[in-house]
Design an enzyme around this catalytic site. Structure first.
Site, PDB file in Angstrom:
ATOM      1  N   PHE A   1       0.847  -1.192   0.000  1.00  0.00           N
ATOM      2  CA  PHE A   1       0.000   0.000   0.000  1.00  0.00           C
ATOM      3  C   PHE A   1       0.891   1.254   0.000  1.00  0.00           C
ATOM      4  CE2 PHE A   1      -2.876   3.042   2.133  1.00  0.00           C
ATOM      5  CZ  PHE A   1      -4.042   2.832   1.424  1.00  0.00           C
TER       6      PHE A   1
ATOM      7  N   ASP B   1       1.915  -5.124   8.558  1.00  0.00           N
ATOM      8  CA  ASP B   1       0.728  -4.296   8.413  1.00  0.00           C
ATOM      9  C   ASP B   1      -0.479  -5.238   8.306  1.00  0.00           C
ATOM     10  OD1 ASP B   1      -1.425  -2.783   7.405  1.00  0.00           O
ATOM     11  OD2 ASP B   1      -0.055  -1.310   6.544  1.00  0.00           O
TER      12      ASP B   1
ATOM     13  N   TYR C   1     -10.972   0.927  10.883  1.00  0.00           N
ATOM     14  CA  TYR C   1     -12.198   1.341  10.177  1.00  0.00           C
ATOM     15  C   TYR C   1     -12.566   0.402   9.040  1.00  0.00           C
ATOM     16  CZ  TYR C   1      -8.608   3.553   7.264  1.00  0.00           C
ATOM     17  OH  TYR C   1      -7.498   3.791   6.508  1.00  0.00           O
ATOM     18  N   LYS C   2     -11.728  -0.632   8.795  1.00  0.00           N
ATOM     19  CA  LYS C   2     -12.059  -1.607   7.756  1.00  0.00           C
ATOM     20  C   LYS C   2     -12.913  -2.707   8.394  1.00  0.00           C
ATOM     21  CE  LYS C   2      -8.237  -0.064   4.957  1.00  0.00           C
ATOM     22  NZ  LYS C   2      -6.811  -0.148   4.633  1.00  0.00           N
TER      23      LYS C   2
ATOM     24  N   ARG D   1     -12.912  -4.641  -6.643  1.00  0.00           N
ATOM     25  CA  ARG D   1     -12.580  -5.357  -5.417  1.00  0.00           C
ATOM     26  C   ARG D   1     -13.880  -5.641  -4.680  1.00  0.00           C
ATOM     27  NH1 ARG D   1      -8.188  -2.824  -1.314  1.00  0.00           N
ATOM     28  NH2 ARG D   1      -9.982  -1.466  -1.040  1.00  0.00           N
TER      29      ARG D   1
HETATM   30  C1  LIG Z   1      -6.027   1.079   4.494  1.00  0.00           C
HETATM   31  C2  LIG Z   1      -4.554   0.901   4.630  1.00  0.00           C
HETATM   32  C3  LIG Z   1      -3.768   1.892   5.242  1.00  0.00           C
HETATM   33  C4  LIG Z   1      -4.413   3.190   5.643  1.00  0.00           C
HETATM   34  O1  LIG Z   1      -3.651   4.026   6.434  1.00  0.00           O
HETATM   35  P1  LIG Z   1      -4.361   5.307   7.099  1.00  0.00           P
HETATM   36  O2  LIG Z   1      -3.312   5.968   7.854  1.00  0.00           O
HETATM   37  O3  LIG Z   1      -5.489   4.801   7.945  1.00  0.00           O
HETATM   38  O4  LIG Z   1      -4.915   6.153   6.004  1.00  0.00           O
HETATM   39  C5  LIG Z   1      -2.415   1.628   5.408  1.00  0.00           C
HETATM   40  N1  LIG Z   1      -1.861   0.463   5.002  1.00  0.00           N
HETATM   41  C6  LIG Z   1      -2.610  -0.506   4.391  1.00  0.00           C
HETATM   42  C7  LIG Z   1      -1.962  -1.782   3.958  1.00  0.00           C
HETATM   43  C8  LIG Z   1      -3.967  -0.310   4.179  1.00  0.00           C
HETATM   44  O5  LIG Z   1      -4.700  -1.241   3.567  1.00  0.00           O
END
Ligand SMILES: *Cc1c(COP(=O)(O)O)cnc(C)c1O
Length: 413
Positions: free
Chosen positions: A136, A213, A238-239, A387
């Site tokens: 990401f 992560d 939040y996911k 997705r």
């Molecule tokens: C959703 C996601 C993030 C999001 O980071 P935020 O700081 O909450 O915006 C980071 N890493 C991965 C792998 C994600 O899927």
């Protein structure tokens, strides 16, 4: 939207979805979420989970009680403890982590930065970070900037997007210079599940630390951080943890690293005695030292509600339904959508597939736009990916067939 569109799919698949819903041991859980009728199918729970009804009442009670009545006294009575209490709940229910190792704070991005820096600080004399080009963006950017700040080198793994990072990819780049390996447990594009225990062991074999992560893992698949002796981990709430937009993230640090843990944003709330207002910084013992400023207490309430529901249900049952949901998507794609040139871009083996399935087609951007107009909400990943992310507790099998029947309808015209 009418159910006529279901005629687009072979009858046996529609019947199978109806049967799966009828016999789903978790089916009743869906009623605990806010599910307005205008949303025909929600397949984006991996980006923003639906809210729980119970949260509405809890927010009002919080306004009147902990905040409205107890006011500043609540900091002593409940709020100072909350980032660690919620951390322990997430650790226990979702991460396979014993108490005192998980804390809730900041955003994933900020906690990731703090943990990358903490991991590097714990590895003096080593000057390489390992990361991968399919991770990401936030993860890649944070690794790049931390390396730049400290004058370190990033060793990039270029994984096959179809498989994700494999043990051999990691073994090929780690050595006695590697300070830290930063990877996602579940790939945000393909949903490939990396072999967390084996990769962690391979990194440890050369004395490197690993930071995982868990954004797409937490609440979707079982994770065993303590068993795998993971060093550091971070993730979103939040996911699949349904904490709502901007809900704070969680960080895990294995107890054996606590004494050595130095993070770069040394605010007063991570001090051993915040209210002593002391002259200089002295880190709090344990995981509390990861906190920087005043914790976002209000934003923790929805997370507490969802993780409590997850604990009541059990991650094994949640993962079992998640596998059934993704299997249904793959089967419908193969039988009904492949003739329209839709391809499955996620692993076919459910053992290495997380909670979503990516379907590719050259016109997918227009297809997803039309789906949104008709109340079916997956997300679109450039250049050609739909997705389908199915949060197991709030998604029905019927939602899946409705959504994919509509994909067929739009593509076949
Ligand atoms: C959703 C996601 C993030 C999001 O980071 P935020 O700081 O909450 O915006 C980071 N890493 C991965 C792998 C994600 O899927």
């Amino acid at each position: 939207m009418s159910t006529d569109v279901l005629h687009r799919l072979p009858h046996h698949l529609v019947q199978e979805a109806i049967d799966l819903d009828r016999t789903d041991p978790l089916g009743a859980r869906r009623g605990e979420f806010v599910t307005p009728e205008s949303v025909v199918a929600y397949l984006d729970g991996n980006s923003l989970g639906r809210p729980l009804h119970v949260t509405r009442r809890r927010l009002v009670e919080f306004m009147d009680g902990e905040w409205g009545e107890r006011l500043i006294r609540s900091w002593d009575e409940r709020w100072m403890a909350r980032p660690l209490e919620l951390g322990d709940l997430i650790g226990r229910a979702v991460l396979g982590a014993g108490p005192g190792q998980t804390v809730v704070a900041d955003s994933t991005t900020v906690l990731l930065y703090k943990l990358v820096r903490a991991g590097l600080a714990a590895q003096p004399g080593r000057n390489e970070i390992v990361a991968d080009t399919e991770n990401f963006p936030t993860d890649r950017y944070i690794v790049e900037s931390a390396a730049r700040e400290l004058g370190l080198t990033v060793r990039w793994i270029r994984p096959d997007p179809a498989t994700g990072v494999r043990v051999a990819d990691v073994v090929a780049v780690v050595n006695e210079s590697t300070a830290l390996v930063v990877l996602s447990h579940i790939a945000y594009k393909s949903a490939f599940i990396a072999d967390l225990p084996a990769i962690t062991a391979a990194a440890h074999g050369v004395g490197a630390l690993v930071l995982w992560d868990l954004c797409h893992s937490a609440g979707a698949v079982e994770v065993g951080l303590d068993d795998a002796e993971v060093d550091l981990a971070v993730g979103c709430t939040y996911k699949y943890l349904n904490g709502g937009p901007g809900a704070p993230a969680f960080a895990y640090v294995n107890t054996r690293l606590h004494d050595r843990l130095e993070q770069p944003i040394t605010g007063w709330m991570g001090h051993a005695e915040p209210f002593a207002m002391g002259e200089s910084y002295a880190a709090a013992p344990g995981i509390r030292r990861l906190i920087s400023g005043t914790p976002p207490i209000l934003a923790m309430l929805p997370v507490e509600d969802m993780v409590t529901l997850i604990e009541r249900t059990g991650m094994a049952a949640i993962r079992a339904k998640s596998v059934q949901l993704t299997e249904l998507v793959v089967r419908i794609a193969d039988e009904a959508l492949a003739p329209l040139d839709v391809e499955v871009a996620s692993p076919r083996d459910p053992a290495v597939r997380g909670g979503h399935v990516t379907l590719e087609h050259p016109s997918m951007e227009q297809v997803v736009a039309e789906l949104w107009r008709r109340g079916v909400i997956p997300d679109f990943r450039r250049p050609r990916g739909l997705r389908a992310g199915m949060s197991p507790l709030s998604t029905s099998f019927t939602e899946v067939v409705m959504a994919l029947a509509l994909v067929h309808d739009v593509l076949a015209g």
